[in-house]
Design a protein around this motif. Structure first.
Motif, PDB file in Angstrom:
ATOM      1  N   HIS A 133      16.227  14.537  42.997  1.00 29.46           N
ATOM      2  CA  HIS A 133      15.002  13.851  42.568  1.00 29.46           C
ATOM      3  C   HIS A 133      15.324  12.449  42.053  1.00 29.46           C
ATOM      4  O   HIS A 133      14.575  11.500  42.308  1.00 29.46           O
ATOM      5  N   TRP A 134      16.440  12.311  41.320  1.00 24.80           N
ATOM      6  CA  TRP A 134      16.828  10.978  40.837  1.00 24.80           C
ATOM      7  C   TRP A 134      17.106  10.048  42.008  1.00 24.80           C
ATOM      8  O   TRP A 134      16.643   8.912  42.028  1.00 24.80           O
ATOM      9  N   LEU A 135      17.908  10.508  42.970  1.00 25.50           N
ATOM     10  CA  LEU A 135      18.317   9.657  44.087  1.00 25.50           C
ATOM     11  C   LEU A 135      17.143   9.293  44.989  1.00 25.50           C
ATOM     12  O   LEU A 135      17.153   8.235  45.626  1.00 25.50           O
ATOM     13  N   SER A 136      16.148  10.171  45.052  1.00 32.41           N
ATOM     14  CA  SER A 136      14.985   9.889  45.887  1.00 32.41           C
ATOM     15  C   SER A 136      13.922   9.079  45.154  1.00 32.41           C
ATOM     16  O   SER A 136      12.953   8.616  45.762  1.00 32.41           O
ATOM     17  N   GLY A 137      14.091   8.925  43.833  1.00 34.75           N
ATOM     18  CA  GLY A 137      13.117   8.166  43.057  1.00 34.75           C
ATOM     19  C   GLY A 137      11.875   8.954  42.713  1.00 34.75           C
ATOM     20  O   GLY A 137      10.874   8.373  42.294  1.00 34.75           O
ATOM     21  N   GLN A 138      11.918  10.290  42.856  1.00 40.81           N
ATOM     22  CA  GLN A 138      10.745  11.098  42.511  1.00 40.81           C
ATOM     23  C   GLN A 138      10.497  11.074  41.009  1.00 40.81           C
ATOM     24  O   GLN A 138       9.354  11.070  40.567  1.00 40.81           O
ATOM     25  N   HIS A 139      11.571  11.125  40.241  1.00 36.51           N
ATOM     26  CA  HIS A 139      11.457  10.925  38.789  1.00 36.51           C
ATOM     27  C   HIS A 139      12.806  10.482  38.257  1.00 36.51           C
ATOM     28  O   HIS A 139      13.851  10.746  38.870  1.00 36.51           O
ATOM     29  N   GLY A 140      12.785   9.791  37.110  1.00 36.00           N
ATOM     30  CA  GLY A 140      14.014   9.310  36.511  1.00 36.00           C
ATOM     31  C   GLY A 140      14.602  10.315  35.542  1.00 36.00           C
ATOM     32  O   GLY A 140      13.933  11.262  35.137  1.00 36.00           O
TER      33      GLY A 140
END
Length: 209
Positions: free
Chosen positions: A57-64
């Motif tokens: 999720h971090w790498l995809s930018g879904q959430h920080g």
């Protein structure tokens, strides 16, 4: 500061302007440092103790990363640390009004030590910070881990991260050097640690499991 007129607060600008901007910024920084391969995911999992899904999720930018994971990244990632330093040195950051006194520093060390202990106790009781993650780093060959006191568990965590000695135990826990040395001697006798290098420049390290 509140605006002189109206009921709305002034909006944050830049990377702190919203969760989506924050998530995209962290994703770009992590991809620049690690790439977006499966190896990068495993590396970030080791650095932060987060689950595979969370790192994706971090790498995809879904959430920080939330607070705890972000602080772990600040400690373990040079890129994220530089980003953090840029934030606190930006024009939006409030400059310190006075130097940090010794009492404040001592309290900060105590708070850090308490956090380390809480983390050690959580691991000891089998609790998880992420429902999708299973810890794999618990000691396997320690006959009676609970026989050691909190200072000793804290010391084991510190030498895993870097250099630590009896004087640091004495400072962090407000005990005598004699007590700190006795804590270390017990760990050596149990076969959990050894001393490597010269007397002046050597360091303690954990014995491989």
């Amino acid at each position: 500061m509140l605006p002189k007129k109206g009921r709305k607060l002034p909006l944050w600008k830049g990377v702190l302007g919203g969760r989506e901007i924050y998530a995209r910024t962290i994703a770009e920084l992590l991809r620049k440092e690690h790439g977006d391969s499966h190896r990068a995911i495993k590396q970030l999992m080791r650095q932060t103790d987060a689950s595979e899904r969370t790192v994706k999720h971090w790498l995809s930018g879904q959430h920080g990363p939330d607070t705890v994971y972000f602080l772990r990244l600040v400690v373990s990632s040079p890129v994220i640390r530089a980003f953090f330093l840029g934030l606190i040195e930006s024009p939006l950051a409030t400059p310190p009004t006075e130097a940090v006194d010794r009492i404040s520093l001592a309290r900060a060390r105590e708070a850090y030590a308490s956090g380390e202990i809480a983390g050690g106790d959580t691991a000891a009781h089998g609790l998880k910070t992420d429902p999708n993650h299973v810890r794999k780093s618990d000691p396997k060959n320690v006959p009676d881990q609970f026989a050691f006191n909190k200072r000793q568990r804290w010391f084991l965590n510190r030498i895993t991260e870097g250099r630590c000695n009896a004087r640091e135990i004495a400072t962090a826990w407000t005990v005598s050097l004699k007590t700190a040395r006795r804590d270390i001697a017990a760990l050596k006798e149990a076969g959990l640690i050894n001393y490597v290098g010269s007397r002046r420049k050597g360091r303690y390290r954990r014995v491989p499991e």
